[in-house]
Design an enzyme around this catalytic site. Structure first.
Site, PDB file in Angstrom:
ATOM      1  N   HIS A   1       0.869  -1.200   0.000  1.00  0.00           N
ATOM      2  CA  HIS A   1       0.000   0.000   0.000  1.00  0.00           C
ATOM      3  C   HIS A   1       0.893   1.233   0.000  1.00  0.00           C
ATOM      4  O   HIS A   1       1.462   1.597   1.039  1.00  0.00           O
ATOM      5  CB  HIS A   1      -0.912   0.012   1.225  1.00  0.00           C
ATOM      6  CG  HIS A   1      -1.879   1.166   1.234  1.00  0.00           C
ATOM      7  ND1 HIS A   1      -3.229   1.002   1.465  1.00  0.00           N
ATOM      8  CD2 HIS A   1      -1.713   2.506   1.043  1.00  0.00           C
ATOM      9  CE1 HIS A   1      -3.841   2.177   1.405  1.00  0.00           C
ATOM     10  NE2 HIS A   1      -2.933   3.114   1.162  1.00  0.00           N
TER      11      HIS A   1
ATOM     12  N   HIS B   1       1.607   5.366  -1.684  1.00  0.00           N
ATOM     13  CA  HIS B   1       1.251   6.544  -2.496  1.00  0.00           C
ATOM     14  C   HIS B   1       2.534   7.122  -3.073  1.00  0.00           C
ATOM     15  O   HIS B   1       3.393   7.594  -2.318  1.00  0.00           O
ATOM     16  CB  HIS B   1       0.551   7.595  -1.631  1.00  0.00           C
ATOM     17  CG  HIS B   1      -0.723   7.085  -1.039  1.00  0.00           C
ATOM     18  ND1 HIS B   1      -1.942   7.212  -1.685  1.00  0.00           N
ATOM     19  CD2 HIS B   1      -0.968   6.405   0.102  1.00  0.00           C
ATOM     20  CE1 HIS B   1      -2.878   6.635  -0.933  1.00  0.00           C
ATOM     21  NE2 HIS B   1      -2.318   6.135   0.146  1.00  0.00           N
TER      22      HIS B   1
ATOM     23  N   LYS C   1      -9.225  -0.072  -6.166  1.00  0.00           N
ATOM     24  CA  LYS C   1      -9.305   0.569  -4.849  1.00  0.00           C
ATOM     25  C   LYS C   1     -10.658   1.228  -4.631  1.00  0.00           C
ATOM     26  O   LYS C   1     -11.097   2.049  -5.447  1.00  0.00           O
ATOM     27  CB  LYS C   1      -8.197   1.618  -4.734  1.00  0.00           C
ATOM     28  CG  LYS C   1      -8.155   2.356  -3.407  1.00  0.00           C
ATOM     29  CD  LYS C   1      -7.635   1.484  -2.273  1.00  0.00           C
ATOM     30  CE  LYS C   1      -7.797   2.142  -0.914  1.00  0.00           C
ATOM     31  NZ  LYS C   1      -6.759   3.090  -0.573  1.00  0.00           N
TER      32      LYS C   1
ATOM     33  N   HIS D   1     -10.540   1.162   1.416  1.00  0.00           N
ATOM     34  CA  HIS D   1     -10.391   2.161   2.493  1.00  0.00           C
ATOM     35  C   HIS D   1     -11.636   1.987   3.365  1.00  0.00           C
ATOM     36  O   HIS D   1     -12.726   2.423   2.995  1.00  0.00           O
ATOM     37  CB  HIS D   1     -10.286   3.588   1.940  1.00  0.00           C
ATOM     38  CG  HIS D   1     -10.041   4.596   3.029  1.00  0.00           C
ATOM     39  ND1 HIS D   1      -8.834   5.228   3.199  1.00  0.00           N
ATOM     40  CD2 HIS D   1     -10.842   5.033   4.032  1.00  0.00           C
ATOM     41  CE1 HIS D   1      -8.913   6.014   4.271  1.00  0.00           C
ATOM     42  NE2 HIS D   1     -10.112   5.917   4.786  1.00  0.00           N
TER      43      HIS D   1
ATOM     44  N   HIS E   1      -4.744  -0.634   5.624  1.00  0.00           N
ATOM     45  CA  HIS E   1      -4.341   0.127   6.818  1.00  0.00           C
ATOM     46  C   HIS E   1      -5.334  -0.018   7.983  1.00  0.00           C
ATOM     47  O   HIS E   1      -5.982   0.943   8.381  1.00  0.00           O
ATOM     48  CB  HIS E   1      -4.088   1.603   6.497  1.00  0.00           C
ATOM     49  CG  HIS E   1      -5.053   2.274   5.554  1.00  0.00           C
ATOM     50  ND1 HIS E   1      -6.406   2.205   5.700  1.00  0.00           N
ATOM     51  CD2 HIS E   1      -4.845   3.026   4.450  1.00  0.00           C
ATOM     52  CE1 HIS E   1      -6.976   2.896   4.739  1.00  0.00           C
ATOM     53  NE2 HIS E   1      -6.064   3.398   3.966  1.00  0.00           N
TER      54      HIS E   1
ATOM     55  N   ASP F   1       1.355   2.562   3.590  1.00  0.00           N
ATOM     56  CA  ASP F   1       0.505   3.738   3.390  1.00  0.00           C
ATOM     57  C   ASP F   1       1.353   5.008   3.439  1.00  0.00           C
ATOM     58  O   ASP F   1       0.876   6.061   3.858  1.00  0.00           O
ATOM     59  CB  ASP F   1      -0.641   3.795   4.410  1.00  0.00           C
ATOM     60  CG  ASP F   1      -1.691   4.847   4.038  1.00  0.00           C
ATOM     61  OD1 ASP F   1      -1.791   5.212   2.853  1.00  0.00           O
ATOM     62  OD2 ASP F   1      -2.395   5.307   4.947  1.00  0.00           O
TER      63      ASP F   1
HETATM   64  C1  NCD Z   1      -3.592   9.075   1.983  1.00  0.00           C
HETATM   65  C2  NCD Z   1      -3.101  10.138   0.980  1.00  0.00           C
HETATM   66  O1  NCD Z   1      -2.577  11.171   1.431  1.00  0.00           O
HETATM   67  O2  NCD Z   1      -3.188   9.905  -0.218  1.00  0.00           O
HETATM   68  N1  NCD Z   1      -3.683   9.669   3.272  1.00  0.00           N
HETATM   69  C3  NCD Z   1      -3.711   9.022   4.466  1.00  0.00           C
HETATM   70  O3  NCD Z   1      -3.911   9.678   5.479  1.00  0.00           O
HETATM   71  N2  NCD Z   1      -3.522   7.735   4.560  1.00  0.00           N
HETATM   72  C4  NCD Z   1      -4.887   8.509   1.527  1.00  0.00           C
HETATM   73  C5  NCD Z   1      -5.298   7.261   2.262  1.00  0.00           C
HETATM   74  O4  NCD Z   1      -4.681   6.208   2.118  1.00  0.00           O
HETATM   75  O5  NCD Z   1      -6.275   7.323   3.010  1.00  0.00           O
HETATM   76 ZN    ZN Z   2      -3.313   5.062   1.523  1.00  0.00          ZN
END
Ligand code: NCD
Ligand code: ZN
Length: 346
Positions: A12, A14, A98, A136, A174, A248
């Site tokens: 996971h 970003h 997702k 999510h 998460h 995450d």
């Molecule tokens: C994530 C993001 O900033 O893209 N933020 C977070 O708090 N985890 C999005 C997500 O996974 O919820």
């Molecule tokens: Zn995330």
């Protein structure tokens, strides 16, 4: 003391785009062999064509010679079609779809408003294509207390969903509560699993307010009570195959976190493996670390385990206060703190 394990994947992550992508991709690539890349860009990655193009831009942002393999995802919307799922499967580069309930988190405004009403035919196609749904898991009803949103999501969405589509593969992303641990443990192995972040293993909600408001500990789902953290630690160190590493890691520029309307998201990829090692060591469960970081994820997704290795050395080091780039700064989780384990080689 050294610990050599099969190279982990991040299930996971970003990676963002543009400058931010170029800034953070090398950090992930220096530890992880593969990562499930989240699609919540602006605009979101809703088609296979967009996922292929995004994958190309990630590959260009990697250091030369890197073997990092981005595993792409599609962002589910009310209008995603079953044929898009077929295309995703045929592409060979999309590994999951997702589900962001609309309004649940960063860039989720195009997410799903009514899963059962709008997305059933897509979910049925995902079962046929053996395509996992990555969730999510929070309701967005403003009347539901923010600390209860995961529990209510399990009761109102996930339990009915697995009743209706027991063959759908689901990753609850998460997880943050004892309720999520119990739910995942109660489901059939190989069909429902969960990713776990370093922050939800190491911090409870006091960390949001310790000595003043702490924006760099703010993510969604938000940190919970200590009893929930303890339940998650127990779950991951139990040896269960249903839990695996998903950082995450969600970078936001410092000025966007330290603001009157600060963004949710914690940046952890450069230190994540050290943090997971800390958790397992503190539980006397270092022998279970490798399954969590490197076996359970690939086994669930049905991809081979990595053959490459990484070595962790028990040698104290200080996490940087921040990472500086031409466009701004990113403050990592545990900034300025001393950690015991460091990644020394691949
Ligand atoms: C994530 C993001 O900033 O893209 N933020 C977070 O708090 N985890 C999005 C997500 O996974 O919820
Ligand atoms: Zn995330």
């Amino acid at each position: 003391m050294e610990l050599t394990i099969t190279q982990p994947d991040d299930w996971h992550l970003h990676l963002r785009d543009s400058d931010l992508l170029h800034a953070v991709a090398p950090h992930s690539a220096s530890t992880f062999r593969r990562a499930i890349v989240m699609p919540n860009l602006k605009p979101p990655i809703t088609t296979t064509a967009a996922a292929i193009a995004y994958r190309e831009s990630i590959l260009k942002a990697l250091p030369s010679g890197s073997s990092f393999d981005p595993l792409m995802t599609l962002y589910l919307t009310d209008t995603t079609s079953p044929s898009e799922i077929k295309l995703a499967r045929q592409s060979g580069v999309v590994y999951g779809v997702k589900l962001y309930p609309a309004g649940a988190t960063t860039n989720s405004q195009d997410g799903v408003t009514d899963l059962f009403g709008k997305c059933l035919s897509v979910l049925e196609e995902m079962v046929r294509q053996n395509m996992p749904l990555l969730v999510h898991g929070e309701v967005t009803d403003p009347d539901v207390d923010i600390f209860d949103r995961e529990k209510v999501f399990i009761e109102t969405v996930l339990e009915p969903l697995i009743q209706q589509l027991p063959q759908l593969k689901i990753v609850m992303e998460h997880i943050t509560t004892m309720d999520a641990v119990k739910f995942v443990e109660s489901c059939k192995e190989g069909f429902v699993a969960a990713t776990v972040t370093p922050q939800h293993l190491l911090l409870n909600r006091n960390s949001l307010f310790q000595g003043g408001l702490q924006p760099h500990n703010y993510c969604l789902p938000v940190l919970k009570r200590e009893m929930h953290r303890e339940a998650i630690v127990q779950a991951v160190t139990s040896g269960s195959k249903k839990f695996f590493l998903g950082t995450d890691s969600a970078p936001h520029e410092r000025r966007r976190k330290e603001s009157s309307n600060g963004c949710a998201g914690i940046y952890s990829s450069p230190i994540a493996l050290s943090l997971y090692a800390k958790v397992f060591e503190e539980e006397g469960a270092l022998d279970k670390l490798e399954a969590f970081t490197s076996f359970n994820g690939p086994d669930f997704y049905g991809v081979p385990r990595n053959s490459s290795k990484v070595t962790l050395k028990r040698d104290p080091w200080k996490v940087p206060e921040l990472f500086s780039f031409s466009f701004g700064e990113i403050v990592p989780l545990f900034a300025g703190r001393t950690l015991q384990w460091q990644v020394v080689s691949d």
